[in-house]
Design a protein around this motif. Sequence first.
Motif, short mmCIF file in Angstrom:
data_model
loop_
_atom_site.label_atom_id
_atom_site.label_comp_id
_atom_site.label_asym_id
_atom_site.label_seq_id
_atom_site.Cartn_x
_atom_site.Cartn_y
_atom_site.Cartn_z
N GLU A 54 12.14 -23.05 6.08
CA GLU A 54 12.40 -21.66 5.77
C GLU A 54 11.84 -21.32 4.40
OE1 GLU A 54 16.55 -20.99 6.09
OE2 GLU A 54 16.65 -21.41 8.24
N ASP A 55 11.55 -20.04 4.17
CA ASP A 55 11.03 -19.60 2.87
C ASP A 55 12.16 -19.59 1.86
OD1 ASP A 55 8.43 -19.27 3.75
OD2 ASP A 55 8.84 -17.27 4.52
N GLY A 109 4.94 -17.93 0.54
CA GLY A 109 6.20 -17.75 1.26
C GLY A 109 6.72 -16.35 1.07
N SER A 110 7.55 -15.94 2.01
CA SER A 110 8.09 -14.58 1.97
C SER A 110 9.49 -14.53 1.35
CB SER A 110 8.15 -14.00 3.39
OG SER A 110 8.97 -14.82 4.22
N GLY A 111 9.97 -15.65 0.83
CA GLY A 111 11.27 -15.65 0.17
C GLY A 111 11.23 -14.83 -1.11
#
Length: 425
Positions: A36-37, A146-148
């Motif tokens: 996961e991000d 990443g999109s976090g």
Amino acid sequence: MITSKRLAAGVCALLAALTAGLALPAPASAGEPTGEDAPQVDLVLDVSGSMRTKDIDGGTRMAAAKQAFNEVLDATPEEVRLGIRTLGADYPGDNQKTGCKDTAQLYPVGPLDRTEAKTAVATLTPTGWTPIGPALLAAAGDFGDGSGSKRIVLISDGEDTCAPLDPCEVAREIAAKGIGLTIDTLGLVPNSTMRQQLSCIAEATGGTYTSVEHADELTDKVSQLVDRAADPVVTPVATEGADRCAAAPTLKSGLYTDREEFGQQRWYRVDVAPGQELRTSVSVSADRAVSPSYGVLLRAVTAHGREIVRGEAAGDGRTDVISTGLRYPKAEVDEDEEGQGDATETVCLEVAHSFSAASGVKTTPGLPLELTVDVVDGPSQASDVASFGLGRGWWLLGALIVVGFLAGLVWGWVSRWRVAVWRTN
């Protein structure tokens, strides 16, 4: 025989467990990527010469920053990828061109090794210039893909010394890239120029500015910002309140931002159905120099102007943000009542503050305002203390009365018995 059977069963169970362990993939350890991000945070610390000043709880600003970093590193959530960048830590000379390049990545943004990060922080010594603009440009490149969420937390005790590279313009350029990077700023014992610059940096990216004058305040705020990075991202919705309820926008549950000028009131409307409860809060922040005494008022009134409930708070100049909130539960409609329709009520929310601008300070645009609106199902029983008084507290009060009565009877009987024994003897 029984012992042999138990031994054989134990061996079989052990072999089965080992086989299962080989067959199943091992779970990811804490701090390891899980696919996961992950949220990323870059702490950018001013290590310029002025950090030697002793005006934070009797110690230097640098000592307060190191203490805060050590405590924050211990409490950083495992899922956060954290890094540390410095500005003004290496070059002690007087050449501005060289001093304005003095920014370095002390610890890369990634899985946190707390011991290694603390060791790196311990080596810092206040040295040089305050190249905030160049440090922000460099920090924007510290993050991985990443999109976090991505967040820079800038901690400085002075304004930028590397003009004409305006750090506020740098922040606007970073925001224009559309990479979702938020910059929060903290000013250590700030003056008005520094406060204005750091506020502008934060505002350009949707971040927050906070002034800090005590070590525990610094620790708490940095910890709060790091923890916020791990929370789901909630994007505030810009709205514009009206000068009266009839013209106010109708808001649903959510987070809203607005601006309110000095001496102004802002109105908003919320629809509350029977059996629902309105929970709302407001925060007004001073992003410029203001007089030291101020307050904020949040009122819920009916469409006809009758006040339902209010929340208010006052400040004395120790903080740049002041908040208050209220709750309004709307009772269920009696099934026997006729002609009620859906009985949804329009609640008018008024926000007012008593901030006043210092001499020579611009009064426009208005001060930043953040309004949280939450309409939820109301309490189903009268045990909700905040809505219906004591609720179950009546049981506790009754029990205390009974216990006190019985204790009084017992004590009276014991006292009479002791007096009788004394007379007999």
